[in-house]
Write a protein that holds these residues in place. Structure first.
Motif, PDB file in Angstrom:
ATOM      1  N   MET A   1       0.830  -1.211   0.000  1.00 32.83           N
ATOM      2  CA  MET A   1       0.000   0.000   0.000  1.00 32.83           C
ATOM      3  C   MET A   1       0.859   1.254   0.000  1.00 32.83           C
ATOM      4  SD  MET A   1      -3.166   0.527  -0.227  1.00 32.83           S
ATOM      5  CE  MET A   1      -4.081   2.032  -0.369  1.00 32.83           C
ATOM      6  N   THR A   2       1.971   1.181   0.798  1.00 33.98           N
ATOM      7  CA  THR A   2       2.888   2.322   0.851  1.00 33.98           C
ATOM      8  C   THR A   2       3.488   2.561  -0.529  1.00 33.98           C
ATOM      9  OG1 THR A   2       3.473   1.398   2.990  1.00 33.98           O
ATOM     10  CG2 THR A   2       4.741   3.294   2.275  1.00 33.98           C
ATOM     11  N   ASP A   3       3.866   1.443  -1.179  1.00 25.51           N
ATOM     12  CA  ASP A   3       4.456   1.548  -2.507  1.00 25.51           C
ATOM     13  C   ASP A   3       3.474   2.175  -3.501  1.00 25.51           C
ATOM     14  OD1 ASP A   3       6.873   0.634  -1.831  1.00 25.51           O
ATOM     15  OD2 ASP A   3       6.644  -1.377  -2.700  1.00 25.51           O
ATOM     16  N   LEU A   4       2.211   1.781  -3.368  1.00 22.43           N
ATOM     17  CA  LEU A   4       1.198   2.293  -4.297  1.00 22.43           C
ATOM     18  C   LEU A   4       1.006   3.805  -4.105  1.00 22.43           C
ATOM     19  CD1 LEU A   4      -0.189   0.641  -6.418  1.00 22.43           C
ATOM     20  CD2 LEU A   4      -2.232   0.581  -4.993  1.00 22.43           C
ATOM     21  N   TRP A   5       0.990   4.222  -2.858  1.00 23.90           N
ATOM     22  CA  TRP A   5       0.864   5.656  -2.557  1.00 23.90           C
ATOM     23  C   TRP A   5       2.079   6.415  -3.118  1.00 23.90           C
ATOM     24  CZ3 TRP A   5      -1.821   9.609  -2.287  1.00 23.90           C
ATOM     25  CH2 TRP A   5      -1.420  10.784  -1.645  1.00 23.90           C
ATOM     26  N   PHE A   6       3.247   5.771  -2.943  1.00 29.06           N
ATOM     27  CA  PHE A   6       4.477   6.353  -3.504  1.00 29.06           C
ATOM     28  C   PHE A   6       4.345   6.494  -5.026  1.00 29.06           C
ATOM     29  CE2 PHE A   6       8.606   5.325  -5.520  1.00 29.06           C
ATOM     30  CZ  PHE A   6       9.339   6.428  -5.111  1.00 29.06           C
ATOM     31  N   GLY A   7       3.781   5.459  -5.647  1.00 29.10           N
ATOM     32  CA  GLY A   7       3.592   5.493  -7.102  1.00 29.10           C
ATOM     33  C   GLY A   7       2.647   6.595  -7.546  1.00 29.10           C
ATOM     34  N   ILE A   8       1.580   6.770  -6.764  1.00 30.11           N
ATOM     35  CA  ILE A   8       0.613   7.835  -7.114  1.00 30.11           C
ATOM     36  C   ILE A   8       1.295   9.202  -7.015  1.00 30.11           C
ATOM     37  CG2 ILE A   8      -1.526   8.975  -6.354  1.00 30.11           C
ATOM     38  CD1 ILE A   8      -2.491   6.125  -5.523  1.00 30.11           C
ATOM     39  N   GLN A   9       2.111   9.362  -5.972  1.00 34.14           N
ATOM     40  CA  GLN A   9       2.841  10.634  -5.829  1.00 34.14           C
ATOM     41  C   GLN A   9       3.788  10.863  -7.004  1.00 34.14           C
ATOM     42  OE1 GLN A   9       4.420   9.930  -1.843  1.00 34.14           O
ATOM     43  NE2 GLN A   9       3.454  11.841  -1.191  1.00 34.14           N
ATOM     44  N   ILE A  10       4.504   9.786  -7.365  1.00 33.86           N
ATOM     45  CA  ILE A  10       5.446   9.884  -8.493  1.00 33.86           C
ATOM     46  C   ILE A  10       4.681  10.266  -9.768  1.00 33.86           C
ATOM     47  CG2 ILE A  10       6.907   8.487 -10.030  1.00 33.86           C
ATOM     48  CD1 ILE A  10       8.448   8.906  -7.605  1.00 33.86           C
ATOM     49  N   THR A  11       3.503   9.653  -9.942  1.00 32.26           N
ATOM     50  CA  THR A  11       2.701   9.926 -11.138  1.00 32.26           C
ATOM     51  C   THR A  11       2.270  11.395 -11.177  1.00 32.26           C
ATOM     52  OG1 THR A  11       1.892   7.663 -11.111  1.00 32.26           O
ATOM     53  CG2 THR A  11       0.631   9.233 -12.408  1.00 32.26           C
ATOM     54  N   ILE A  12       1.789  11.885 -10.042  1.00 30.61           N
ATOM     55  CA  ILE A  12       1.316  13.281  -9.999  1.00 30.61           C
ATOM     56  C   ILE A  12       2.483  14.240 -10.257  1.00 30.61           C
ATOM     57  CG2 ILE A  12       0.335  15.066  -8.507  1.00 30.61           C
ATOM     58  CD1 ILE A  12      -1.237  12.744  -7.126  1.00 30.61           C
ATOM     59  N   TYR A  13       3.576  14.040  -9.505  1.00 31.09           N
ATOM     60  CA  TYR A  13       4.729  14.936  -9.682  1.00 31.09           C
ATOM     61  C   TYR A  13       5.329  14.772 -11.084  1.00 31.09           C
ATOM     62  CZ  TYR A  13       4.706  15.767  -4.630  1.00 31.09           C
ATOM     63  OH  TYR A  13       4.345  16.124  -3.353  1.00 31.09           O
ATOM     64  N   GLY A  14       5.428  13.527 -11.507  1.00 31.58           N
ATOM     65  CA  GLY A  14       6.057  13.249 -12.808  1.00 31.58           C
ATOM     66  C   GLY A  14       5.298  13.881 -13.956  1.00 31.58           C
ATOM     67  N   MET A  15       3.999  13.592 -14.024  1.00 30.34           N
ATOM     68  CA  MET A  15       3.215  14.156 -15.142  1.00 30.34           C
ATOM     69  C   MET A  15       3.156  15.679 -15.039  1.00 30.34           C
ATOM     70  SD  MET A  15       2.481  12.023 -17.388  1.00 30.34           S
ATOM     71  CE  MET A  15       1.370  12.900 -18.474  1.00 30.34           C
ATOM     72  N   GLY A  16       3.058  16.173 -13.786  1.00 34.79           N
ATOM     73  CA  GLY A  16       3.038  17.626 -13.593  1.00 34.79           C
ATOM     74  C   GLY A  16       4.320  18.258 -14.116  1.00 34.79           C
ATOM     75  N   LEU A  17       5.449  17.637 -13.759  1.00 38.13           N
ATOM     76  CA  LEU A  17       6.739  18.186 -14.206  1.00 38.13           C
ATOM     77  C   LEU A  17       6.901  18.104 -15.724  1.00 38.13           C
ATOM     78  CD1 LEU A  17       9.275  16.932 -11.515  1.00 38.13           C
ATOM     79  CD2 LEU A  17       8.983  19.286 -12.279  1.00 38.13           C
ATOM     80  N   VAL A  18       6.493  16.961 -16.287  1.00 33.33           N
ATOM     81  CA  VAL A  18       6.628  16.802 -17.742  1.00 33.33           C
ATOM     82  C   VAL A  18       5.775  17.861 -18.458  1.00 33.33           C
ATOM     83  CG1 VAL A  18       6.123  15.267 -19.690  1.00 33.33           C
ATOM     84  CG2 VAL A  18       7.212  14.352 -17.668  1.00 33.33           C
ATOM     85  N   PHE A  19       4.547  18.037 -17.985  1.00 32.89           N
ATOM     86  CA  PHE A  19       3.673  19.046 -18.607  1.00 32.89           C
ATOM     87  C   PHE A  19       4.246  20.452 -18.421  1.00 32.89           C
ATOM     88  CE2 PHE A  19       0.100  16.148 -19.374  1.00 32.89           C
ATOM     89  CZ  PHE A  19      -0.400  16.706 -20.528  1.00 32.89           C
ATOM     90  N   ALA A  20       4.723  20.740 -17.192  1.00 30.33           N
ATOM     91  CA  ALA A  20       5.253  22.082 -16.926  1.00 30.33           C
ATOM     92  C   ALA A  20       6.465  22.369 -17.812  1.00 30.33           C
ATOM     93  CB  ALA A  20       5.623  22.197 -15.453  1.00 30.33           C
ATOM     94  N   LEU A  21       7.358  21.384 -17.909  1.00 31.58           N
ATOM     95  CA  LEU A  21       8.567  21.586 -18.713  1.00 31.58           C
ATOM     96  C   LEU A  21       8.227  21.779 -20.191  1.00 31.58           C
ATOM     97  CD1 LEU A  21      11.080  19.081 -17.146  1.00 31.58           C
ATOM     98  CD2 LEU A  21      11.490  21.487 -17.566  1.00 31.58           C
ATOM     99  N   LEU A  22       7.295  20.965 -20.671  1.00 34.90           N
ATOM    100  CA  LEU A  22       6.966  21.074 -22.093  1.00 34.90           C
ATOM    101  C   LEU A  22       6.141  22.328 -22.378  1.00 34.90           C
ATOM    102  CD1 LEU A  22       6.530  17.343 -22.990  1.00 34.90           C
ATOM    103  CD2 LEU A  22       8.349  18.860 -23.639  1.00 34.90           C
ATOM    104  N   ALA A  23       5.362  22.771 -21.381  1.00 35.42           N
ATOM    105  CA  ALA A  23       4.640  24.041 -21.559  1.00 35.42           C
ATOM    106  C   ALA A  23       5.652  25.181 -21.657  1.00 35.42           C
ATOM    107  CB  ALA A  23       3.679  24.266 -20.403  1.00 35.42           C
ATOM    108  N   LEU A  24       6.698  25.098 -20.828  1.00 33.06           N
ATOM    109  CA  LEU A  24       7.763  26.111 -20.883  1.00 33.06           C
ATOM    110  C   LEU A  24       8.450  26.071 -22.257  1.00 33.06           C
ATOM    111  CD1 LEU A  24       9.537  28.169 -19.291  1.00 33.06           C
ATOM    112  CD2 LEU A  24      11.009  26.253 -18.695  1.00 33.06           C
ATOM    113  N   LEU A  25       8.688  24.862 -22.714  1.00 31.97           N
ATOM    114  CA  LEU A  25       9.322  24.706 -24.029  1.00 31.97           C
ATOM    115  C   LEU A  25       8.424  25.262 -25.133  1.00 31.97           C
ATOM    116  CD1 LEU A  25      11.965  23.468 -25.053  1.00 31.97           C
ATOM    117  CD2 LEU A  25      10.731  21.381 -25.525  1.00 31.97           C
TER     118      LEU A  25
END
Lengths: 130, 373
Positions: free
Chosen positions: A1-25
């Motif tokens: 369960m801890t791992d899954l929560w970690f994964g959800i966090q990674i997904t949120i931060y990851g997709m957020g960062l990818v979108f933010a970086l590409l929006a900047l680009l």
């Protein structure tokens, strides 16, 4: 369960960062393209052409001689003067080109070279026959 | 001539294992896919050869000084080979369609959702976070990025991950169309997009790789090797002053490194390690990653289409992945099925080029989040 929560966090931060970086680009690319268009726009403006004509007509060192030159319209004379000046201002390569530039690519042989080789070959064959 | 002598002579057949035999069969399957079906033969054929050589009994090629071991140490352990390939990819990629329509960059971002969705699924199946991230990176649909990230986070899974990444990349024309048809209506697929008459100057084309490297590299330092290599190749191409280097990067360098990379990857497919349930799970998750990427790109394309009042055909969103230019060609084919005179190729190429950059960015972001590298 801890791992899954970690994964959800990674997904949120990851997709957020990818979108933010590409929006900047996207913003940067749009800016580059806009600056590019702006830099080239004045050359196409009618006012710019008129100004250039006036400058070139008055430019020293360009003399047009020959039959019928007097009959040419001032615009045509200006255009020829621009062409002559543009040609003269071009930096010459180290050696004068005796053939069109070779197209890019490793195996490509320019049509100029190919035509020359064929002419040489045909000439040699004809000489032998003749 | 005693029994020991004969045993020594027969040690090859005597050391055959069932895992080795199965892996020889797998190598045969890869040979078939590469040679007969033409699926990514440039990589699948060397991988198959590497797998075959590694699974022959007592293969000296896997010894300390064996060719396959040397290649693995020289180019996979230190991530050299994928980066060299990226220089070649950059030299072969035309980012012009992206520069002419910069807004499609966002489609590339949406196309990376498969990475994180697969990561979640892998965690749910019991993989460790590093293993899950390595499996998720198959969703980048980019061979070199997959190899680079997984060699840092979970090198023991490199073999199945690479095989999945490259095999499915070859299957893009089969995986994408059903997902596109499932998630879009005929009317949406038939939307025509106008072409801009914008031409991009050489100066802008040269500045683009430099600016991208500086911006992305500064914000996500983990992505510097990936984005730096990709953009170096592109800078060489666009500058036009190093035609010989560009030619070498896109031909000789890429060809040689692809051979070495394939052999080294194949050498990781040793039966005892490869034939596990985890391998099967990775292959299934990899397939899901591809489908999720396509779906996410499409759904984001639908959103953009809605916002632009049908100015964007949503199916170009499916091309926002890294399989360049195959994904764009598939999108054009699907669009042409609805309307033969609908030419989406150039727009799809823009989204596809964005996917190329986005996969590199996503790889760097994933490494940063996992603390790898």
């Amino acid at each position: 369960m801890t791992d899954l929560w970690f994964g959800i966090q990674i997904t949120i931060y990851g997709m957020g960062l990818v979108f933010a970086l590409l929006a900047l680009l996207w913003g940067l690319l749009a800016l580059m393209v806009w600056l590019d268009g702006r830099r080239r726009a004045p050359a196409a403006a009618p006012e710019g052409v008129t100004a250039a004509l006036e400058e070139v007509t008055a430019a020293p060192g360009v003399r047009l001689r020959g039959a019928g030159v007097e009959e040419l319209a001032p615009e045509a004379l200006a255009a020829i003067a621009v062409a002559v000046l543009a040609h003269a201002s071009q930096e010459q390569p180290r050696g004068w080109q005796t053939a069109p530039a070779q197209p890019e690519g490793s195996a490509a042989v320019s049509r100029w070279v190919a035509a020359g080789r064929i002419r040489q070959t045909m000439g040699a064959v004809q000489r032998r026959r003749g | 001539m005693n029994a020991e002598f004969f045993l020594r002579l027969a040690q090859g057949p005597l050391n055959l294992t069932w895992q080795g035999l199965v892996m020889l069969g797998v190598a045969g399957l890869l040979f078939y896919l590469a040679i007969v079906r033409g699926y990514e033969p440039l990589l699948l054929l060397p991988i198959a050869a590497g797998a075959m050589l590694a699974n022959l009994p007592l293969s000296p090629m896997l010894g300390d000084e064996g060719l396959l071991t040397v290649l693995y140490r020289a180019g996979i352990e230190n991530e050299l080979f994928p980066l060299l390939i990226f220089i070649g990819v950059g030299a072969l990629t035309d980012f012009g369609p992206l520069l002419e329509n910069p807004r499609v960059v966002l489609l590339g971002a949406a196309g990376q959702f498969g990475i994180f969705a697969t990561l979640l699924l892998a965690l749910g199946l019991g993989f460790t976070p590093n293993e899950a991230a390595s499996i998720g990176i198959i969703g980048a649909i980019d061979g070199p990025t997959s190899i680079y990230v997984s060699s840092l986070l979970a090198p023991h899974l490199l073999g199945p991950i690479t095989v999945a990444a490259y095999s499915y990349m070859a299957l893009v024309p089969l995986i994408m169309p059903p997902v596109i048809r499932l998630l879009t209506s005929r009317r949406e697929r038939a939307i025509r997009m106008p072409y801009s008459q914008r031409s991009i100057s050489k100066r802008t084309r040269i500045i683009f790789p430099i600016v991208t490297t500086i911006v992305v590299g500064t914000l996500v330092p983990f992505s510097i090797p990936l984005v730096g290599s990709l953009m170096l190749g592109n800078l060489m191409r666009e500058s036009g002053v190093v035609a010989r280097l560009t030619g070498a990067a896109s031909n000789e360098l890429t060809n040689v490194v692809t051979l070495f990379l394939g052999l080294a990857i194949g050498s990781t497919m040793v039966g005892a390690d490869f034939l596990r349930l985890t391998t099967l799970m990775i292959l299934v998750l990899g397939m899901l990653a591809f489908a999720i990427d396509t779906a996410a790109g499409l759904l984001f394309g639908k959103l953009l289409s809605l916002l632009s009042r049908r100015g964007i055909n949503p199916i170009i969103g499916a091309a926002g992945i890294s399989a360049f230019p195959m994904a764009a060609r598939v999108v054009q084919r699907v669009a042409a099925e609805e309307d033969f005179e609908n030419f989406l190729l150039f727009h799809a190429m823009g989204a596809n080029a964005a996917g190329q950059i986005a996969s590199v960015v996503a790889g760097g972001v994933l490494l940063a989040l996992m603390g790898g590298g």
